[in-house]
Design an enzyme around this catalytic site. Structure first.
Site, PDB file in Angstrom:
ATOM      1  N   GLY A 225      77.505 107.800 -32.705  1.00  0.00           N
ATOM      2  CA  GLY A 225      77.112 109.024 -32.973  1.00  0.00           C
ATOM      3  C   GLY A 225      76.404 109.089 -34.804  1.00  0.00           C
ATOM      4  O   GLY A 225      76.089 110.185 -35.750  1.00  0.00           O
TER       5      GLY A 225
ATOM      6  N   GLU B 276      79.570  98.346 -28.901  1.00  0.00           N
ATOM      7  CA  GLU B 276      79.511  99.520 -29.679  1.00  0.00           C
ATOM      8  C   GLU B 276      79.421  99.579 -30.864  1.00  0.00           C
ATOM      9  O   GLU B 276      80.685  99.079 -31.322  1.00  0.00           O
ATOM     10  CB  GLU B 276      80.383 100.313 -29.122  1.00  0.00           C
TER      11      GLU B 276
ATOM     12  N   ASN C 293      80.075 108.965 -22.048  1.00  0.00           N
ATOM     13  CA  ASN C 293      80.648 108.996 -22.925  1.00  0.00           C
ATOM     14  C   ASN C 293      81.311 110.962 -22.994  1.00  0.00           C
ATOM     15  O   ASN C 293      80.436 110.550 -24.101  1.00  0.00           O
ATOM     16  CB  ASN C 293      81.148 107.847 -23.586  1.00  0.00           C
TER      17      ASN C 293
ATOM     18  N   HIS D 262      87.585 102.034 -26.831  1.00  0.00           N
ATOM     19  CA  HIS D 262      86.445 102.571 -27.401  1.00  0.00           C
ATOM     20  C   HIS D 262      87.003 103.180 -29.193  1.00  0.00           C
ATOM     21  O   HIS D 262      87.935 103.275 -29.671  1.00  0.00           O
ATOM     22  CB  HIS D 262      86.262 104.472 -27.224  1.00  0.00           C
TER      23      HIS D 262
HETATM   24  P1  PGA Z   1      77.014 107.890 -29.184  1.00  0.00           P
HETATM   25  O1  PGA Z   1      78.182 107.330 -28.888  1.00  0.00           O
HETATM   26  O2  PGA Z   1      75.572 107.969 -28.176  1.00  0.00           O
HETATM   27  O3  PGA Z   1      76.697 109.312 -29.774  1.00  0.00           O
HETATM   28  O4  PGA Z   1      76.553 106.896 -30.369  1.00  0.00           O
HETATM   29  C1  PGA Z   1      78.036 106.231 -27.663  1.00  0.00           C
HETATM   30  C2  PGA Z   1      79.828 106.287 -27.665  1.00  0.00           C
HETATM   31  O5  PGA Z   1      80.391 106.844 -28.438  1.00  0.00           O
HETATM   32  O6  PGA Z   1      80.151 105.617 -26.797  1.00  0.00           O
END
Ligand code: PGA
Length: 226
Positions: A157, A151, A6, A85
């Site tokens: 993040g 998630e 993503n 998301h």
């Molecule tokens: P990240 O994001 O790998 O930067 O934690 C994952 C996502 O939001 O799908």
């Protein structure tokens, strides 16, 4: 295995063209690779991965200022979408709207990566499983082109992925409700991808920051499989 990237609000049309070419050079017959670029960067190249949309409005076209719709996806042969998301939920997408998006994409036969995830407060209150089950109650788990991405919001993040034990517990729990494929997402990187991909009921990963560079993402795929 399934490897999804993503790219969020990163990459331009020019930089994504290079990105797509780099991913295209990866020859692979076993894995499914999904890349979700920003919609202004959708590519017209012949791709050997699934190019997907991070967002869309559930209509063919119409008076929906600022949105992109079915016609715009199909111009780029896009038949894969990300729905639910947490970053879009935070921007105001309700369960009802997510359901409308899901049903619309399902009726078109699109691949759907549907994201669910709980907050740290919910986890600490030991309410994760109920919360996640509720999120899934919104959609048809029997749809055969559905992939569910777990998630946890606290791991997106942040650089710190959820505990393997917690991921496994959640995926085991969710897998009793249908024969769906599951991804884990949230700070997946070169160090933790192999462990995560080898967890029971985990069929792959959804990667954000660590996938912003194509060579990094390809390296992660190699590590996961190696
Ligand atoms: P990240 O994001 O790998 O930067 O934690 C994952 C996502 O939001 O799908």
């Amino acid at each position: 295995m399934i490897f999804a990237a993503n790219l969020k609000c990163n990459h331009t049309r020019a930089s994504f063209e290079n990105y797509a070419k780099e991913i295209n050079s990866y020859q692979n017959n076993e894995d499914e690779i999904f890349i979700f670029p920003p919609s202004t960067a959708f590519s017209n190249l012949k791709l050997n991965f699934f190019q997907g949309a991070q967002n869309f409005y559930p209509c063919k076209n119409g008076a929906y200022t600022g949105e992109i719709a079915q016609e715009h996806l199909e111009e780029f042969n896009i038949q894969s979408v990300l729905i639910g998301h947490s970053e879009r939920r935070t921007l105001g997408e309700s369960e009802e709207f997510l359901r409308a998006k899901f049903d619309f994409a399902k009726n078109l036969g699109y691949n759907i990566i549907y994201c669910i995830g709980e907050s740290l407060e919910t986890k600490q209150a030991k309410k994760s499983l109920d919360f996640l089950k509720n999120q899934l109650d919104n959609i048809d788990l029997n749809y055969n082109k559905l992939i569910i991405a777990y998630e946890p919001i606290y791991s997106i993040g942040t650089g710190v992925s959820a505990d393997s034990k917690d991921i496994e517990e959640v995926l085991n729990f969710l897998s009793q409700f249908g024969s769906n494929k599951f991804l884990y997402g949230g700070s997946v990187n070169q160090e933790n991808i192999k462990t995560i991909c080898s967890l029971k009921n985990c069929h792959g990963v959804l990667v954000g920051s660590a996938a912003l560079k194509a060579d990094n993402f390809l390296k992660m795929i190699q590590i996961a499989k190696g």
